[in-house]
Design a protein around this motif. Structure first.
Motif, PDB file in Angstrom:
ATOM      1  N   ASN A   2      -2.600  -1.189  -4.954  1.00 34.64           N
ATOM      2  CA  ASN A   2      -3.987  -0.789  -5.161  1.00 34.64           C
ATOM      3  C   ASN A   2      -4.416  -0.818  -6.625  1.00 34.64           C
ATOM      4  N   LYS A   3      -3.478  -1.163  -7.515  1.00 32.31           N
ATOM      5  CA  LYS A   3      -3.818  -1.207  -8.929  1.00 32.31           C
ATOM      6  C   LYS A   3      -4.305  -2.580  -9.367  1.00 32.31           C
ATOM      7  N   ASP A  21     -18.053  -0.574  -3.624  1.00 30.56           N
ATOM      8  CA  ASP A  21     -18.959   0.550  -3.858  1.00 30.56           C
ATOM      9  C   ASP A  21     -19.700   0.375  -5.183  1.00 30.56           C
ATOM     10  N   THR A  71     -12.245  -1.604  -2.194  1.00 30.57           N
ATOM     11  CA  THR A  71     -13.265  -0.633  -1.793  1.00 30.57           C
ATOM     12  C   THR A  71     -14.017  -0.101  -3.004  1.00 30.57           C
ATOM     13  N   GLN A  72     -13.291   0.169  -4.093  1.00 31.94           N
ATOM     14  CA  GLN A  72     -13.926   0.667  -5.308  1.00 31.94           C
ATOM     15  C   GLN A  72     -14.907  -0.357  -5.880  1.00 31.94           C
ATOM     16  N   TRP A 121     -13.069   2.259 -13.986  1.00 33.38           N
ATOM     17  CA  TRP A 121     -11.730   2.309 -13.392  1.00 33.38           C
ATOM     18  C   TRP A 121     -10.750   1.629 -14.358  1.00 33.38           C
ATOM     19  N   HIS A 148      -7.062  -2.880   3.693  1.00 35.12           N
ATOM     20  CA  HIS A 148      -7.931  -3.121   2.555  1.00 35.12           C
ATOM     21  C   HIS A 148      -7.416  -2.349   1.348  1.00 35.12           C
ATOM     22  N   LYS A 149      -7.378  -3.022   0.223  1.00 35.63           N
ATOM     23  CA  LYS A 149      -6.990  -2.356  -1.008  1.00 35.63           C
ATOM     24  C   LYS A 149      -8.007  -1.291  -1.397  1.00 35.63           C
ATOM     25  N   ASN A 150      -7.511  -0.218  -2.016  1.00 34.50           N
ATOM     26  CA  ASN A 150      -8.434   0.764  -2.569  1.00 34.50           C
ATOM     27  C   ASN A 150      -9.275   0.136  -3.672  1.00 34.50           C
ATOM     28  N   SER A 151      -8.668  -0.785  -4.446  1.00 31.72           N
ATOM     29  CA  SER A 151      -9.405  -1.430  -5.530  1.00 31.72           C
ATOM     30  C   SER A 151     -10.560  -2.273  -4.998  1.00 31.72           C
ATOM     31  N   GLN A 158       0.829  -1.199   0.000  1.00 27.48           N
ATOM     32  CA  GLN A 158       0.000   0.000   0.000  1.00 27.48           C
ATOM     33  C   GLN A 158       0.860   1.244   0.000  1.00 27.48           C
TER      34      GLN A 158
END
Length: 291
Positions: free
Chosen positions: A90-91, A287, A283-284, A117, A278-281, A84
């Motif tokens: 996160n990619k 959502d 979370t994306q 994304w 948690h990865k941003n990916s 992170q």
């Protein structure tokens, strides 16, 4: 001593056999044995008793197990934290799905997600429900989308959609548009494999009507596509997810038949591990799928 040896020790203990640990790790049994022997040399104690043709964990192995689990968990958390911080972590997004969801629902869903994304690298892995949950446990995937039964105490589980399971037959079958539940007893039922999530849901529903034990003629096939082809050819009937047969119903290769007073609705589950990072990916995607 290395982390891989501790991971393998925990996996052998969790699965109860070297052969199963080897299968899940995609390595040979001798490779697993070498890692266990390396740990035993490092600790100067036998971790497993191999007498009488059976393998049992020793007292030393029992003492090591909670520490090994904690070390492996902390190592994974440290890797996540570093990734992170670097940014590449996160990619990437690795989604695991059971067969029906992965083959019929997720392709279009992930396509829309990638348009939103485009910078993310998305990987989809498809197995049966137990296999996908094993991958989630072993951190092979970031999340799982399954339709089978899930231990809600072991994971974070939430419903993201539902689907109904419907009775289908060949277009020229003698049945009309509706049958009684007892009518399916006289037909050859075509099932998925024994550990299929869809099969378990259907069996549970038929048991409630005391019909399951009366079905004597059946065929078992390893994929939904094979079942659809067999039913279309008149080899039997099947109860399948609507999302899996929508195209065949539309062009007339299969025909839906209503079962009087019986409707099978199943939940589709989004499953995650309860992790500190948690990865941003992730979370994306959460959502996106919750909209």
């Amino acid at each position: 001593m290395n982390i891989e040896s501790l991971q393998m020790f925990c996996l052998v203990l969790d699965e109860g056999s070297i052969s199963q640990a080897a299968r899940l790790s995609y390595v040979s049994q001798p490779a697993v044995t070498r890692q266990i022997h390396q740990l035993e040399n490092d600790y100067g104690a036998l971790l497993f008793d191999r007498t009488d043709g059976a393998m049992k964990v020793t007292e030393a192995g029992k003492a090591l197990y909670p520490f090994a689990k904690a070390i492996v968990r902390d190592y994974r958390n440290s890797k996540e934290a570093v990734k992170q911080a670097v940014g590449d972590y996160n990619k990437n997004l690795v989604v695991g799905a059971s067969f029906t969801i992965g083959e019929y629902l997720l392709p279009s869903l992930l396509g829309r997600f990638k348009k939103k994304w485009p910078e993310l690298n998305v990987t989809l892995m498809i197995k049966n429900t137990p296999g996908i949950l094993e991958d989630l446990t072993n951190d092979v995937i970031d999340m799982a989308l399954v339709e089978g039964l899930v231990d809600k105490q072991a994971f974070l589980v939430e419903k993201f959609a539902d689907d109904d399971l419907i009775l289908v037959c060949a277009p020229n079958h003698e049945w009309g548009d509706e049958v009684q539940i007892e009518d399916i007893v006289d037909e050859q039922m075509i099932w998925r494999e024994a550990d299929s999530g869809t099969r378990q849901i259907v069996k549970n529903s038929l048991e409630q009507f005391h019909i399951l034990e009366k079905i004597e003629s059946y065929m078992e096939l390893g994929s939904t596509q094979a079942i659809k082809s067999a039913v279309s050819a008149g080899l039997g009937i099947a109860i399948l997810p609507r999302i899996a047969v929508a195209a065949e119903l539309r062009v007339g290769l299969l025909r839906e038949v209503t079962i009087t007073d019986m409707k099978i609705i199943r939940n589709l589950w989004l499953v995650r591990k309860n992790q500190r990072f948690h990865k941003n990916s992730v979370t994306q995607f959460l959502d996106f799928i919750r909209i």
